[in-house]
Design an enzyme around this catalytic site. Structure first.
Site, PDB file in Angstrom:
ATOM      1  N   HIS A  22       0.840  -1.204   0.000  1.00  0.00           N
ATOM      2  CA  HIS A  22       0.000   0.000   0.000  1.00  0.00           C
ATOM      3  C   HIS A  22       0.872   1.250   0.000  1.00  0.00           C
ATOM      4  CE1 HIS A  22      -2.728   2.897   2.326  1.00  0.00           C
ATOM      5  NE2 HIS A  22      -3.164   2.850   1.088  1.00  0.00           N
ATOM      6  N   ASP A  30       6.985   5.791 -21.176  1.00  0.00           N
ATOM      7  CA  ASP A  30       6.973   5.716 -22.633  1.00  0.00           C
ATOM      8  C   ASP A  30       8.370   5.397 -23.162  1.00  0.00           C
ATOM      9  OD1 ASP A  30       8.449   8.180 -22.881  1.00  0.00           O
ATOM     10  OD2 ASP A  30       6.594   9.334 -22.922  1.00  0.00           O
ATOM     11  N   ARG A 109       8.239  17.827 -15.525  1.00  0.00           N
ATOM     12  CA  ARG A 109       9.097  16.724 -15.987  1.00  0.00           C
ATOM     13  C   ARG A 109      10.158  16.341 -14.959  1.00  0.00           C
ATOM     14  NH1 ARG A 109      13.134  17.245 -21.082  1.00  0.00           N
ATOM     15  NH2 ARG A 109      14.352  18.313 -19.524  1.00  0.00           N
ATOM     16  N   TYR A 131       4.517  12.514 -23.650  1.00  0.00           N
ATOM     17  CA  TYR A 131       3.933  12.793 -22.337  1.00  0.00           C
ATOM     18  C   TYR A 131       2.975  11.683 -21.909  1.00  0.00           C
ATOM     19  CZ  TYR A 131       5.978  17.350 -23.164  1.00  0.00           C
ATOM     20  OH  TYR A 131       6.868  18.365 -23.431  1.00  0.00           O
ATOM     21  N   ASN A 133       3.867   9.160 -19.916  1.00  0.00           N
ATOM     22  CA  ASN A 133       4.307   8.591 -18.645  1.00  0.00           C
ATOM     23  C   ASN A 133       3.246   8.782 -17.567  1.00  0.00           C
ATOM     24  OD1 ASN A 133       7.056   8.102 -19.697  1.00  0.00           O
ATOM     25  ND2 ASN A 133       7.122  10.328 -19.740  1.00  0.00           N
TER      26      ASN A 133
END
Length: 141
Positions: A22, A30, A109, A131, A133
């Protein structure tokens, strides 16, 4: 082979999902992401895109409902004109799995890179969308 496990989920990936506790985070990266240099545990899923992996992973991975943003994406760099339509696809996939929309928090980023270094694992994909990810925080059952 085991029953009910999509073939896209490799033995290494199912092991990582089982090991996570947890609050642990997993990054779906990517094809342009510096996965190897940022990963505590690196899982290669070459030849696969993030949407198909996200769909398969969410069959097993509970999302943390105790935090405001259990799903995090990489924001567009200032000045870049890319419109990441893949985020909409992620929202659809998440809603289909949970019948609930988890808001996707977008972070810078470099903040994303730092957060990735603390993630339990990084799944390196061949996703070509920019973008794309995404970070998922594991919840409880």
């Amino acid at each position: 082979m085991l029953k009910g496990i999509p073939p896209i989920i490799s033995p290494d990936l199912i092991k990582i999902l089982m090991e996570m506790g947890h609050g642990d985070e997993i990054v779906l990266a990517d094809g342009n992401f510096p996965s190897a240099s940022h990963a505590n545990h690196l899982i290669r899923c070459d030849g696969h895109g993030i949407p198909e992996l996200l769909t398969a992973i969410l069959e097993f991975l509970p999302i943390d409902t105790y935090v405001e943003f259990p799903v995090v994406g990489m924001d567009v760099v200032s000045g870049d004109t890319v419109e990441p339509i893949i985020w909409e696809k992620y929202e659809e996939i998440i809603y289909e799995q949970f019948n609930y929309s988890f808001p996707i928090k977008l972070i810078d980023r470099f903040e994303f890179y730092e957060r990735t270094k603390n993630a339990y694992a990084v799944v390196a994909t061949s996703e070509t969308a920019q973008y794309a990810n995404i970070i998922l925080k594991k919840g409880v059952i």
